[in-house]
Enzyme design. Structure first.
Site, mmCIF file in Angstrom:
data_model
loop_
_atom_site.group_PDB
_atom_site.id
_atom_site.type_symbol
_atom_site.label_atom_id
_atom_site.label_comp_id
_atom_site.label_asym_id
_atom_site.label_seq_id
_atom_site.Cartn_x
_atom_site.Cartn_y
_atom_site.Cartn_z
ATOM 1 N N HIS A 82 0.834 -1.201 0.000
ATOM 2 C CA HIS A 82 0.000 0.000 0.000
ATOM 3 C C HIS A 82 0.872 1.256 0.000
ATOM 4 C CE1 HIS A 82 -3.159 2.847 0.976
ATOM 5 N NE2 HIS A 82 -4.049 1.885 0.853
ATOM 6 N N GLY A 163 4.260 22.725 9.714
ATOM 7 C CA GLY A 163 5.466 21.973 10.039
ATOM 8 C C GLY A 163 6.680 22.212 9.173
ATOM 9 N N HIS A 168 9.926 14.429 8.615
ATOM 10 C CA HIS A 168 10.515 13.725 9.754
ATOM 11 C C HIS A 168 11.357 12.573 9.206
ATOM 12 C CE1 HIS A 168 10.859 11.224 13.349
ATOM 13 N NE2 HIS A 168 10.530 12.295 14.053
ATOM 14 N N THR A 170 12.152 9.571 10.045
ATOM 15 C CA THR A 170 11.645 8.194 10.100
ATOM 16 C C THR A 170 10.123 8.111 10.036
ATOM 17 O OG1 THR A 170 11.672 8.232 12.537
ATOM 18 C CG2 THR A 170 13.627 7.352 11.411
ATOM 19 N N GLY A 172 8.124 10.551 8.425
ATOM 20 C CA GLY A 172 7.601 11.156 7.214
ATOM 21 C C GLY A 172 6.668 12.324 7.453
#
Length: 297
Positions: A82, A163, A168, A170, A172
């Site tokens: 997915h 943001g 980020h 790890t 995302g």
């Protein structure tokens, strides 16, 4: 009357049962929230969680889940069929009782701002919360997935709503929004050729000229060695499940393939199933008032 909002977060973990259980456990600890269902798919490496509660409760539960996902899921090591762009990939809010879409939009924006500020995960607003028309469709936002997101967010067109423009490392990014109820519906085919599932998905989905309110893609279920048409029914009242099932059946026959089964992921509105039963049973003059559970509610 108490307000009730449904929240259906998707996390990018469907194989490590201990991690899924730990993340779901976070929701159980939040007052005013009821965990209704959660289901995991190893091939997709994804879990779908359904909870309901008052607005403040579901927002708090979603935030705590996002934090737990950030701390326990590393997308640099994640593989699955997915598409995904975040450890907690998407957080939709759906009005259920004595609430409105506008309230869910406001809730999604407040949560998105908090996730970005406190968890350092950039946030995209989508569907009814979208800040621009090209951000409404989750598939458009997610295109490129986690691996391509670091470059994508640098483009002016795809700056996150909250943001900043650095994903980020790890966890995302995450999409947060308000939307109508949908049915996550998958149809499995008697073939291991995922190209056939891809072709069928392109025929049935709205963005390729197919059925309105239908999103679809072809995926491979490695554990069963079969291809699947993975579908989101975004408005089951206007495009019912049986219509999609029949179109997939007809298109599959072109390749000498048949449907070997279908599945609903998570919870589905009763109306979606009643419409399908009414069609296949060829019920005449049937009323939903004839459903026992409807008379008891």
């Amino acid at each position: 009357m108490a307000k009730i909002i449904e929240c259906i977060p998707n996390i990018s973990e469907g194989r490590r049962t201990d991690v899924v259980e730990a993340l779901v456990g976070v929701i159980r600890e939040v007052p005013g929230v009821t965990l209704l269902d959660y289901s995991s798919d190893a091939s997709h490496n994804r879990s779908v969680i359904t909870m309901v509660g008052d607005p403040d409760g579901v927002a708090e539960a979603a935030f705590r889940l996002a934090m737990a996902a950030r701390d326990n899921i590393d997308l640099t090591r994640h593989e699955g069929e997915h598409p995904r762009m975040g450890a907690i990939d998407v957080i939709p809010f759906v009005p259920i009782k004595d609430t409105t879409v506008a309230e869910c939009v406001a809730l999604s924006k407040a949560l998105g701002e908090r996730i970005a500020a406190e968890l350092s995960i950039p946030v995209f607003l989508y569907e009814d919360s979208a800040s621009a028309p090209h951000r409404k469709n989750l598939a458009d936002i997610r295109k490129g997935q986690f691996e391509g997101m670091a470059d994508k967010v640098k483009e002016e067109k795809w700056h996150p709503d909250f943001g900043g423009n650095t994903v980020h490392p790890t966890a995302g990014v995450v999409a947060v929004g308000a939307r109508a109820p949908l049915v996550a519906y998958n149809i499995n085919l008697s073939t291991s050729d995922v190209k056939i599932a891809d072709k069928i998905a392109r025929i049935i989905r709205e963005r390729s000229g197919g059925l309105k309110h239908v999103k679809a893609l072809g995926v491979m279920l490695e554990d069963r060695n079969i291809a699947q048409v993975s579908i989101n029914m975004c408005n089951y009242a206007k495009t019912p499940l049986y219509r999609v099932f029949e179109l997939v059946r007809v298109e599959a026959a072109r390749y000498g393939v048949h449907i070997i089964g279908s599945e609903i992921i998570g919870l589905a509105p009763m109306g979606a199933l009643i419409d399908t039963a009414e069609y296949y049973l060829q019920l005449e003059g049937f009323s939903k008032e004839q459903v026992l559970e409807n008379r008891l509610m």
